[in-house]
Design a protein around this motif. Structure first.
Motif, PDB file in Angstrom:
ATOM      1  N   LEU A 135     -28.536 -30.200  14.935  1.00  0.00           N
ATOM      2  CA  LEU A 135     -29.886 -30.821  14.447  1.00  0.00           C
ATOM      3  C   LEU A 135     -30.896 -30.127  14.966  1.00  0.00           C
ATOM      4  O   LEU A 135     -32.081 -30.207  14.212  1.00  0.00           O
ATOM      5  CB  LEU A 135     -29.873 -32.176  14.867  1.00  0.00           C
ATOM      6  N   TYR A 136     -30.896 -29.526  15.906  1.00  0.00           N
ATOM      7  CA  TYR A 136     -32.133 -28.809  16.448  1.00  0.00           C
ATOM      8  C   TYR A 136     -32.362 -27.553  15.607  1.00  0.00           C
ATOM      9  O   TYR A 136     -33.422 -27.150  15.213  1.00  0.00           O
ATOM     10  CB  TYR A 136     -31.767 -28.217  17.835  1.00  0.00           C
ATOM     11  N   ILE A 137     -31.324 -27.025  14.978  1.00  0.00           N
ATOM     12  CA  ILE A 137     -31.352 -25.717  14.164  1.00  0.00           C
ATOM     13  C   ILE A 137     -31.939 -26.272  12.695  1.00  0.00           C
ATOM     14  O   ILE A 137     -32.980 -25.847  12.277  1.00  0.00           O
ATOM     15  CB  ILE A 137     -30.060 -24.948  13.873  1.00  0.00           C
ATOM     16  N   GLN A 138     -31.541 -27.329  12.385  1.00  0.00           N
ATOM     17  CA  GLN A 138     -31.980 -28.021  10.973  1.00  0.00           C
ATOM     18  C   GLN A 138     -33.166 -28.370  10.865  1.00  0.00           C
ATOM     19  O   GLN A 138     -33.974 -28.479   9.924  1.00  0.00           O
ATOM     20  CB  GLN A 138     -30.964 -29.183  10.491  1.00  0.00           C
TER      21      GLN A 138
ATOM     22  N   PHE B  62     -29.298 -29.368   4.680  1.00  0.00           N
ATOM     23  CA  PHE B  62     -28.144 -29.494   5.458  1.00  0.00           C
ATOM     24  C   PHE B  62     -27.247 -28.047   5.134  1.00  0.00           C
ATOM     25  O   PHE B  62     -26.625 -27.333   6.096  1.00  0.00           O
ATOM     26  CB  PHE B  62     -27.241 -30.526   5.033  1.00  0.00           C
ATOM     27  N   GLY B  63     -26.892 -27.968   3.942  1.00  0.00           N
ATOM     28  CA  GLY B  63     -26.234 -26.665   3.337  1.00  0.00           C
ATOM     29  C   GLY B  63     -26.781 -25.322   3.925  1.00  0.00           C
ATOM     30  O   GLY B  63     -26.101 -24.388   4.252  1.00  0.00           O
ATOM     31  N   GLU B  64     -27.950 -25.428   3.819  1.00  0.00           N
ATOM     32  CA  GLU B  64     -28.671 -24.050   4.326  1.00  0.00           C
ATOM     33  C   GLU B  64     -28.502 -23.977   5.894  1.00  0.00           C
ATOM     34  O   GLU B  64     -28.481 -22.702   6.348  1.00  0.00           O
ATOM     35  CB  GLU B  64     -30.075 -24.114   4.087  1.00  0.00           C
ATOM     36  N   THR B  65     -28.520 -24.884   6.751  1.00  0.00           N
ATOM     37  CA  THR B  65     -28.118 -24.653   8.012  1.00  0.00           C
ATOM     38  C   THR B  65     -26.926 -24.113   8.252  1.00  0.00           C
ATOM     39  O   THR B  65     -26.757 -23.219   9.141  1.00  0.00           O
ATOM     40  CB  THR B  65     -28.561 -26.022   8.660  1.00  0.00           C
ATOM     41  N   ILE B  66     -26.051 -24.751   7.598  1.00  0.00           N
ATOM     42  CA  ILE B  66     -24.503 -24.334   7.490  1.00  0.00           C
ATOM     43  C   ILE B  66     -24.376 -22.655   7.189  1.00  0.00           C
ATOM     44  O   ILE B  66     -23.693 -21.806   8.006  1.00  0.00           O
ATOM     45  CB  ILE B  66     -23.641 -25.011   6.562  1.00  0.00           C
ATOM     46  N   LYS B  67     -25.096 -22.448   6.147  1.00  0.00           N
ATOM     47  CA  LYS B  67     -25.206 -21.089   5.847  1.00  0.00           C
ATOM     48  C   LYS B  67     -25.786 -19.912   6.846  1.00  0.00           C
ATOM     49  O   LYS B  67     -25.276 -18.998   6.988  1.00  0.00           O
ATOM     50  CB  LYS B  67     -25.780 -21.110   4.481  1.00  0.00           C
ATOM     51  N   LYS B  68     -26.894 -20.608   7.370  1.00  0.00           N
ATOM     52  CA  LYS B  68     -27.620 -19.797   8.212  1.00  0.00           C
ATOM     53  C   LYS B  68     -26.816 -19.440   9.543  1.00  0.00           C
ATOM     54  O   LYS B  68     -26.632 -18.383  10.139  1.00  0.00           O
ATOM     55  CB  LYS B  68     -28.930 -20.402   8.773  1.00  0.00           C
TER      56      LYS B  68
END
Length: 291
Positions: free
Chosen positions: A61-64, A3-9
């Motif tokens: 969700l698609y990115i995650q 989750f956090g990595e997706t926010i960061k990306k």
């Protein structure tokens, strides 16, 4: 990806600093903990974050999921495409795939998708509602009847089974579905479903000889298709409207409309759909050369 990595990306892709993203939502050091997967924010904070990132939940969700569409959504879109094109070969394959997934996961949506595929295959044979179709759709009808309120999944189910309902059942269900759709106007997917429901209701009314209702529903379907530039849906809706007009004795330019839109289907090489409407016209005893 966590989750956090997706926010960061996404934040970095948007060229935002932690301070810019977190301002007014949470402390910058809290956002840092989120991005390092040490802290999960409350849902209201989460949606404020993705709103500032200008991504919706589905895209998040698609990115995650490493830019992979969740399979339940993917198989539904494939069924819709196969149903629109009257592609029985693809429906057979999707029915087997959905059934295997249901046996593996126990997820009821896969069971519903399998039933829908089998019912569509049976219907596409001669455009007649038979006992097999009724039996396939019975568990889905029971499921919908038990729901006090419908969400997007239930609306999609209703749209897929309209053709197998009695006219009375369809009109009863439509009151629930259209009321729900009116409360979700801002969402594009709801708007698209609304157009499809109107088109499918008009087809059902044609099947049952209620040509005035068919005309009314197809007129609404045309209006929705124009609003959102849905070309394929526009063609089908105009064909239904013209057929209803002919059966009501209101020919006008209805024959020209049918010929024009059948030509469009032929030009676009939508052979299965062209065949579908050809059979439907014959079934309703509409012969263009004789009109």
């Amino acid at each position: 990806m966590k989750f956090g990595e997706t926010i960061k990306k996404i934040r970095r892709d948007k060229n935002l600093t932690q301070a810019q993203l977190s301002e007014g939502i949470m402390a910058r050091n809290h956002l840092s903990q989120v991005e390092n997967n040490n802290y999960f924010p409350s849902y209201d904070k989460f949606f404020l974050l993705i709103d500032r990132l200008n991504v919706n939940f589905e895209e998040f969700l698609y990115i995650q999921n490493h830019q992979k569409i969740l399979f339940t959504g993917k198989i539904h879109s494939q069924i819709s495409q196969a149903a629109s094109l009257k592609n029985n070969e693809q429906l057979y394959s999707l029915a087997d795939e959905a059934n295997n997934l249901y046996e593996q996961t126990g997820n009821i949506s896969y069971y519903h998708y399998m039933l829908i595929c089998r019912a569509l295959i049976a219907y596409n044979t001669d455009l007649t509602i038979n006992q097999d179709i009724i039996e396939f759709m019975s568990p889905i009808k029971d499921y919908l009847f038990k729901m006090e309120n419908w969400y997007l999944y239930e609306l999609k189910l209703f749209n897929n089974i309209i053709y197998s309902l009695t006219l009375e059942e369809a009109l009863l269900f439509s009151r629930t579905s259209l009321k729900r759709l009116e409360t979700n106007k801002p969402f594009l997917e709801f708007q698209h479903i609304k157009q499809c429901i109107y088109t499918n209701l008009s087809t059902l009314c044609l099947e049952h000889g209620n040509f005035q209702a068919a005309k009314n529903f197809s007129k609404r379907a045309i209006k929705e298709a124009k609003k959102f530039s849905l070309i394929y849906e526009m063609v089908c809706s105009k064909l239904n409207y013209a057929i209803a007009c002919i059966k009501l004795g209101e020919k006008g330019n209805a024959c020209e409309v049918i010929e024009k839109n059948m030509s469009i289907l032929e030009y676009l090489e939508l052979d299965n759909l062209y065949k579908h409407f050809s059979i439907f016209l014959k079934k309703l005893e509409i012969t263009l050369d004789a009109t």
